[in-house]
Design a protein around this motif. Structure first.
Motif, PDB file in Angstrom:
ATOM      1  N   TYR A  41       0.850  -1.192   0.000  1.00 43.80           N
ATOM      2  CA  TYR A  41       0.000   0.000   0.000  1.00 43.80           C
ATOM      3  C   TYR A  41       0.883   1.237   0.000  1.00 43.80           C
ATOM      4  O   TYR A  41       1.861   1.308   0.743  1.00 43.80           O
ATOM      5  CB  TYR A  41      -0.905   0.007   1.234  1.00 43.80           C
ATOM      6  N   LYS A  93      -3.034   3.608  -2.981  1.00 42.04           N
ATOM      7  CA  LYS A  93      -2.942   2.545  -3.982  1.00 42.04           C
ATOM      8  C   LYS A  93      -2.582   1.245  -3.278  1.00 42.04           C
ATOM      9  O   LYS A  93      -1.569   1.168  -2.588  1.00 42.04           O
ATOM     10  CB  LYS A  93      -1.882   2.911  -5.014  1.00 42.04           C
ATOM     11  N   TYR A 119      -1.826  -2.893  -3.592  1.00 35.53           N
ATOM     12  CA  TYR A 119      -1.352  -3.958  -4.477  1.00 35.53           C
ATOM     13  C   TYR A 119      -1.687  -5.286  -3.807  1.00 35.53           C
ATOM     14  O   TYR A 119      -1.196  -5.579  -2.728  1.00 35.53           O
ATOM     15  CB  TYR A 119       0.158  -3.856  -4.674  1.00 35.53           C
ATOM     16  N   VAL A 167      -4.828  -4.403  -8.582  1.00 36.88           N
ATOM     17  CA  VAL A 167      -4.388  -3.114  -8.041  1.00 36.88           C
ATOM     18  C   VAL A 167      -5.603  -2.198  -7.923  1.00 36.88           C
ATOM     19  O   VAL A 167      -6.413  -2.110  -8.845  1.00 36.88           O
ATOM     20  CB  VAL A 167      -3.331  -2.451  -8.957  1.00 36.88           C
ATOM     21  N   TYR A 168      -5.721  -1.528  -6.784  1.00 33.39           N
ATOM     22  CA  TYR A 168      -6.781  -0.537  -6.564  1.00 33.39           C
ATOM     23  C   TYR A 168      -6.136   0.813  -6.299  1.00 33.39           C
ATOM     24  O   TYR A 168      -5.194   0.924  -5.513  1.00 33.39           O
ATOM     25  CB  TYR A 168      -7.655  -0.915  -5.364  1.00 33.39           C
ATOM     26  N   TYR A 169      -6.662   1.851  -6.967  1.00 33.19           N
ATOM     27  CA  TYR A 169      -6.224   3.218  -6.693  1.00 33.19           C
ATOM     28  C   TYR A 169      -7.460   4.072  -6.469  1.00 33.19           C
ATOM     29  O   TYR A 169      -8.372   4.094  -7.293  1.00 33.19           O
ATOM     30  CB  TYR A 169      -5.416   3.786  -7.857  1.00 33.19           C
ATOM     31  N   GLN A 181     -10.189  -0.142 -10.036  1.00 39.96           N
ATOM     32  CA  GLN A 181      -9.525  -1.389  -9.684  1.00 39.96           C
ATOM     33  C   GLN A 181      -9.259  -2.187 -10.951  1.00 39.96           C
ATOM     34  O   GLN A 181     -10.168  -2.464 -11.724  1.00 39.96           O
ATOM     35  CB  GLN A 181     -10.361  -2.213  -8.714  1.00 39.96           C
TER      36      GLN A 181
END
Length: 187
Positions: free
Chosen positions: A71, A85, A87, A93-95, A109
């Motif tokens: 993160y 963000k 990982y 991956v989410y931002y 995502q």
């Protein structure tokens, strides 16, 4: 107050093999510092009174000696909160926005299987308005509830350059009723 209660120093934790190096205030991590918990997690960033607070990066130590990001973003009182963000181990991956360690607000995502979601999140699930792109080119544009397509939406089925639009009402990822229309070749 003792001389060692504030300032910069390295503190080792013998019980688990971890250590902290950075700023201290009143005997607690405060300001910029790096903490290795001795169990494979390393946090580098801002601290406030012993808690991760501000901008920071959480990494996982791999067996080959390298560290992978977990993160990168904002923290408030030891939890992910604000913009960040994440990982995931599977390659996802989410931002976007975080609240109380969960995805909350607007975010995107990218899934390891090729799907992509852009939209609103609530309580760590897709919730509100969004677009879900499938790896095969299909997409759903509409409402989500607790991680599922729910409410009004349009599913775009694409095949051989043609597009079939499915306007419908969805509940828990299932279409309850819909109207289909065919469009000509996609430009």
């Amino acid at each position: 107050m003792s001389r060692r209660a504030s300032g910069v120093r390295c503190q080792r934790y013998t019980a688990d093999g971890g250590h902290y190096e950075g700023r201290w205030q009143q005997g607690q991590h405060h300001g910029y510092g790096v903490k290795d918990n001795g169990r494979g997690l390393i946090y580098e960033g801002q601290w406030r009174l012993g808690q991760r607070h501000g901008n920071g990066t959480l990494r996982r130590q791999c067996g080959n000696g390298h560290a992978e990001r977990v993160y990168v973003g904002q923290w408030v009182q030891n939890v992910r909160c604000g913009e960040g963000k994440q990982y995931y181990k599977d390659g996802t991956v989410y931002y976007g926005q975080w609240q109380a360690n969960g995805r909350h607000g607007h975010g995107i995502q990218w899934h390891a299987d090729g799907r992509t979601y852009i939209g609103e999140w609530q309580n760590d699930a897709m919730h509100g308005k969004g677009v879900l792109y499938a790896a095969n080119g299909n997409r759903y544009v509409g409402e989500f509830e607790r991680g599922c397509k729910s409410g009004l939406g349009v599913y775009y089925h694409e095949k051989n350059g043609e597009q079939l639009l499915q306007h419908g009402i969805w509940s828990q990822d299932n279409c309850q009723s819909s109207l289909l229309s065919m469009t000509s070749h996609i430009a």
